[in-house]
Design an enzyme around this catalytic site. Structure first.
Site, PDB file in Angstrom:
ATOM      1  N   ARG A  41      -0.869  -8.938  12.916  1.00 11.58           N
ATOM      2  CA  ARG A  41      -1.378  -7.881  12.018  1.00 11.58           C
ATOM      3  C   ARG A  41      -2.206  -8.499  10.895  1.00 11.58           C
ATOM      4  O   ARG A  41      -3.238  -7.951  10.503  1.00 11.58           O
ATOM      5  CB  ARG A  41      -0.203  -7.067  11.451  1.00 11.58           C
ATOM      6  CG  ARG A  41       0.378  -6.097  12.489  1.00 11.58           C
ATOM      7  CD  ARG A  41       1.784  -5.647  12.142  1.00 11.58           C
ATOM      8  NE  ARG A  41       1.900  -4.951  10.883  1.00 11.58           N
ATOM      9  CZ  ARG A  41       3.060  -4.791  10.220  1.00 11.58           C
ATOM     10  NH1 ARG A  41       4.179  -5.294  10.705  1.00 11.58           N
ATOM     11  NH2 ARG A  41       3.093  -4.129   9.101  1.00 11.58           N
TER      12      ARG A  41
ATOM     13  N   ARG B  58      12.138  -6.648   5.480  1.00 15.15           N
ATOM     14  CA  ARG B  58      12.139  -5.252   5.940  1.00 15.15           C
ATOM     15  C   ARG B  58      12.619  -5.157   7.392  1.00 15.15           C
ATOM     16  O   ARG B  58      13.298  -4.202   7.764  1.00 15.15           O
ATOM     17  CB  ARG B  58      10.745  -4.628   5.799  1.00 15.15           C
ATOM     18  CG  ARG B  58      10.760  -3.135   6.131  1.00 15.15           C
ATOM     19  CD  ARG B  58       9.467  -2.438   5.807  1.00 15.15           C
ATOM     20  NE  ARG B  58       8.370  -2.896   6.648  1.00 15.15           N
ATOM     21  CZ  ARG B  58       7.104  -2.527   6.491  1.00 15.15           C
ATOM     22  NH1 ARG B  58       6.784  -1.705   5.506  1.00 15.15           N
ATOM     23  NH2 ARG B  58       6.167  -2.976   7.295  1.00 15.15           N
TER      24      ARG B  58
ATOM     25  N   ARG C 168      11.769  -2.031  11.686  1.00 19.37           N
ATOM     26  CA  ARG C 168      10.486  -1.482  12.169  1.00 19.37           C
ATOM     27  C   ARG C 168       9.985  -2.366  13.313  1.00 19.37           C
ATOM     28  O   ARG C 168       9.948  -3.592  13.176  1.00 19.37           O
ATOM     29  CB  ARG C 168       9.483  -1.421  11.001  1.00 19.37           C
ATOM     30  CG  ARG C 168       8.318  -0.502  11.279  1.00 19.37           C
ATOM     31  CD  ARG C 168       7.497  -0.271  10.041  1.00 19.37           C
ATOM     32  NE  ARG C 168       6.137  -0.726  10.244  1.00 19.37           N
ATOM     33  CZ  ARG C 168       5.162  -0.601   9.368  1.00 19.37           C
ATOM     34  NH1 ARG C 168       5.397  -0.016   8.205  1.00 19.37           N
ATOM     35  NH2 ARG C 168       3.951  -1.047   9.626  1.00 19.37           N
TER      36      ARG C 168
ATOM     37  N   ARG D 105      -9.770   1.126   8.474  1.00 15.48           N
ATOM     38  CA  ARG D 105      -9.247  -0.149   8.945  1.00 15.48           C
ATOM     39  C   ARG D 105     -10.350  -1.047   9.492  1.00 15.48           C
ATOM     40  O   ARG D 105     -10.114  -2.175   9.858  1.00 15.48           O
ATOM     41  CB  ARG D 105      -8.306   0.217  10.074  1.00 15.48           C
ATOM     42  CG  ARG D 105      -7.101  -0.600  10.274  1.00 15.48           C
ATOM     43  CD  ARG D 105      -6.104  -0.451   9.183  1.00 15.48           C
ATOM     44  NE  ARG D 105      -4.887  -1.099   9.559  1.00 15.48           N
ATOM     45  CZ  ARG D 105      -3.693  -0.703   9.147  1.00 15.48           C
ATOM     46  NH1 ARG D 105      -3.559   0.314   8.350  1.00 15.48           N
ATOM     47  NH2 ARG D 105      -2.635  -1.365   9.501  1.00 15.48           N
TER      48      ARG D 105
ATOM     49  N   LYS E   2       0.832  -1.218   0.000  1.00 19.17           N
ATOM     50  CA  LYS E   2       0.000   0.000   0.000  1.00 19.17           C
ATOM     51  C   LYS E   2       0.863   1.263   0.000  1.00 19.17           C
ATOM     52  O   LYS E   2       0.650   2.171  -0.796  1.00 19.17           O
ATOM     53  CB  LYS E   2      -0.925   0.036   1.244  1.00 19.17           C
ATOM     54  CG  LYS E   2      -1.879  -1.121   1.366  1.00 19.17           C
ATOM     55  CD  LYS E   2      -2.803  -0.968   2.564  1.00 19.17           C
ATOM     56  CE  LYS E   2      -2.113  -0.969   3.906  1.00 19.17           C
ATOM     57  NZ  LYS E   2      -1.418  -2.240   4.253  1.00 19.17           N
TER      58      LYS E   2
HETATM   59  P1  AP5 Z   1       4.716  -1.464   1.945  1.00 22.48           P
HETATM   60  O1  AP5 Z   1       4.560  -0.673   0.720  1.00 22.48           O
HETATM   61  O2  AP5 Z   1       5.221  -0.809   3.182  1.00 22.48           O
HETATM   62  O3  AP5 Z   1       3.359  -2.230   2.273  1.00 22.48           O
HETATM   63  P2  AP5 Z   1       2.166  -1.785   3.191  1.00 22.48           P
HETATM   64  O4  AP5 Z   1       0.966  -2.524   2.720  1.00 22.48           O
HETATM   65  O5  AP5 Z   1       2.097  -0.294   3.270  1.00 22.48           O
HETATM   66  O6  AP5 Z   1       2.714  -2.414   4.533  1.00 22.48           O
HETATM   67  P3  AP5 Z   1       2.739  -1.880   6.012  1.00 22.48           P
HETATM   68  O7  AP5 Z   1       3.530  -2.894   6.762  1.00 22.48           O
HETATM   69  O8  AP5 Z   1       3.194  -0.469   6.110  1.00 22.48           O
HETATM   70  O9  AP5 Z   1       1.206  -1.987   6.294  1.00 22.48           O
HETATM   71  P4  AP5 Z   1       0.376  -2.014   7.575  1.00 22.48           P
HETATM   72  O10 AP5 Z   1      -0.989  -1.908   7.055  1.00 22.48           O
HETATM   73  O11 AP5 Z   1       0.652  -3.166   8.476  1.00 22.48           O
HETATM   74  O12 AP5 Z   1       0.988  -0.779   8.365  1.00 22.48           O
HETATM   75  P5  AP5 Z   1       0.493   0.676   8.703  1.00 22.48           P
HETATM   76  O13 AP5 Z   1       1.683   1.522   8.685  1.00 22.48           O
HETATM   77  O14 AP5 Z   1      -0.708   1.058   7.937  1.00 22.48           O
HETATM   78  O15 AP5 Z   1       5.634  -2.719   1.571  1.00 22.48           O
HETATM   79  C1  AP5 Z   1       6.046  -3.659   2.547  1.00 22.48           C
HETATM   80  C2  AP5 Z   1       7.443  -4.165   2.170  1.00 22.48           C
HETATM   81  O16 AP5 Z   1       7.350  -4.856   0.930  1.00 22.48           O
HETATM   82  C3  AP5 Z   1       8.460  -3.028   1.953  1.00 22.48           C
HETATM   83  O17 AP5 Z   1       9.718  -3.448   2.408  1.00 22.48           O
HETATM   84  C4  AP5 Z   1       8.452  -2.822   0.431  1.00 22.48           C
HETATM   85  O18 AP5 Z   1       9.667  -2.319  -0.035  1.00 22.48           O
HETATM   86  C5  AP5 Z   1       8.176  -4.239  -0.062  1.00 22.48           C
HETATM   87  N1  AP5 Z   1       7.416  -4.264  -1.317  1.00 22.48           N
HETATM   88  C6  AP5 Z   1       6.397  -3.432  -1.714  1.00 22.48           C
HETATM   89  N2  AP5 Z   1       5.938  -3.797  -2.926  1.00 22.48           N
HETATM   90  C7  AP5 Z   1       6.670  -4.904  -3.297  1.00 22.48           C
HETATM   91  C8  AP5 Z   1       6.660  -5.737  -4.456  1.00 22.48           C
HETATM   92  N3  AP5 Z   1       5.806  -5.523  -5.470  1.00 22.48           N
HETATM   93  N4  AP5 Z   1       7.496  -6.789  -4.485  1.00 22.48           N
HETATM   94  C9  AP5 Z   1       8.391  -7.016  -3.452  1.00 22.48           C
HETATM   95  N5  AP5 Z   1       8.465  -6.250  -2.345  1.00 22.48           N
HETATM   96  C10 AP5 Z   1       7.607  -5.207  -2.277  1.00 22.48           C
HETATM   97  O19 AP5 Z   1      -0.021   0.465  10.217  1.00 22.48           O
HETATM   98  C11 AP5 Z   1       0.883   0.124  11.254  1.00 22.48           C
HETATM   99  C12 AP5 Z   1       0.122   0.087  12.566  1.00 22.48           C
HETATM  100  O20 AP5 Z   1      -0.400   1.406  12.842  1.00 22.48           O
HETATM  101  C13 AP5 Z   1      -1.112  -0.822  12.588  1.00 22.48           C
HETATM  102  O21 AP5 Z   1      -0.774  -2.165  12.920  1.00 22.48           O
HETATM  103  C14 AP5 Z   1      -1.956  -0.150  13.678  1.00 22.48           C
HETATM  104  O22 AP5 Z   1      -1.463  -0.456  14.965  1.00 22.48           O
HETATM  105  C15 AP5 Z   1      -1.699   1.333  13.419  1.00 22.48           C
HETATM  106  N6  AP5 Z   1      -2.679   1.917  12.490  1.00 22.48           N
HETATM  107  C16 AP5 Z   1      -2.427   2.440  11.263  1.00 22.48           C
HETATM  108  N7  AP5 Z   1      -3.562   2.901  10.707  1.00 22.48           N
HETATM  109  C17 AP5 Z   1      -4.543   2.666  11.594  1.00 22.48           C
HETATM  110  C18 AP5 Z   1      -5.942   2.896  11.587  1.00 22.48           C
HETATM  111  N8  AP5 Z   1      -6.558   3.452  10.526  1.00 22.48           N
HETATM  112  N9  AP5 Z   1      -6.657   2.520  12.683  1.00 22.48           N
HETATM  113  C19 AP5 Z   1      -6.062   1.959  13.747  1.00 22.48           C
HETATM  114  N10 AP5 Z   1      -4.749   1.697  13.810  1.00 22.48           N
HETATM  115  C20 AP5 Z   1      -3.987   2.057  12.746  1.00 22.48           C
END
Ligand code: AP5
Length: 188
Positions: A144, A127, A133, A88, A13
């Site tokens: 997660r 990662r 992280r 979410r 994402k």
């Molecule tokens: P990346 O692009 O970072 O993927 P992502 O889907 O954004 O992954 P996240 O781990 O950031 O998602 P998340 O939903 O768990 O975390 P968030 O920050 O929203 O890619 C991941 C990896 O893969 C990277 O190393 C990238 O380089 C690699 N990659 C990408 N594309 C690729 C490809 N095509 N091929 C190979 N490799 C690739 O949330 C974190 C925490 O915050 C949550 O757990 C929660 O506690 C809190 N939080 C956030 N939003 C909310 C909300 N709305 N409500 C409540 N809590 C929230």
């Protein structure tokens, strides 16, 4: 253009939202990034959020909604946005609809990046080694994914019911996945 990017943790994402933000010249709003910035700055919100994030659970709707409402009031959002990591759960999806209705700026399209959980575990292990992280440990990643399946997956149906949903396959190079997303957005 107002776009919501949906997908499991590690589905890409953030990577895709960053590229789309440059392509369409609209801000990328990631609630995860906003929360991590608050943790780093040790704000009251950050102090409340840290342990919840490290456990892979969702931060309370009230805190996240307050933070998002403030961000959506900034001037740079007038021309649209790409939302990553929000909504979410169904409560957040409904609250977002209400907030955007007040602003007369409804979501145009939700794009779900589909990916197998085992691909996610591999990506996030990599990662964890590269970036350290704190929520990328295997145990937290699995939680997660569980939280995503239980609480976030229903949001896909929410946008499906509104006929605003597109789904793209998330495996392939970053460029390949991006071309799929640009393709579905162009078709709308
Ligand atoms: P990346 O692009 O970072 O993927 P992502 O889907 O954004 O992954 P996240 O781990 O950031 O998602 P998340 O939903 O768990 O975390 P968030 O920050 O929203 O890619 C991941 C990896 O893969 C990277 O190393 C990238 O380089 C690699 N990659 C990408 N594309 C690729 C490809 N095509 N091929 C190979 N490799 C690739 O949330 C974190 C925490 O915050 C949550 O757990 C929660 O506690 C809190 N939080 C956030 N939003 C909310 C909300 N709305 N409500 C409540 N809590 C929230």
């Amino acid at each position: 253009m107002r776009i919501v990017i949906l997908g499991a943790p590690g589905s890409g994402k953030g990577t895709q939202a960053t590229i789309l933000s440059e392509r369409y010249n609209i801000p990328h709003i990631s609630t995860g990034d906003l929360l991590r910035a608050a943790v780093k700055a040790k704000t009251e919100l950050g102090l409340k959020a840290k342990s919840v994030m490290d456990a892979g659970e969702l931060v309370s709707d009230e805190l996240v909604l307050g933070m998002l409402r403030e961000r959506l009031q900034a001037d740079d959002v007038a021309g649209g946005f790409i939302l990553d990591g929000f909504p979410r759960n169904l409560v957040q999806a409904e609250a977002l609809d209400a907030l955007l209705a007040e602003m007369e700026q409804p979501v145009d399209e939700a794009v779900q990046i589909e990916i197998d959980p085992e691909v996610i575990v591999g990506r996030l292990a990599k990662r964890a080694e590269e970036e350290g992280r704190s929520d990328d440990t295997e145990e937290t990643v699995r939680n997660r994914i569980r939280v995503y399946e239980e609480q976030t997956a229903p949001v896909v149906g929410f946008y499906g019911d509104q006929e605003k949903l597109s789904q793209v396959f998330g495996v392939g190079t970053v460029e390949e996945v991006n071309a799929r997303i640009v393709g579905v957005l162009a078709d709308r």
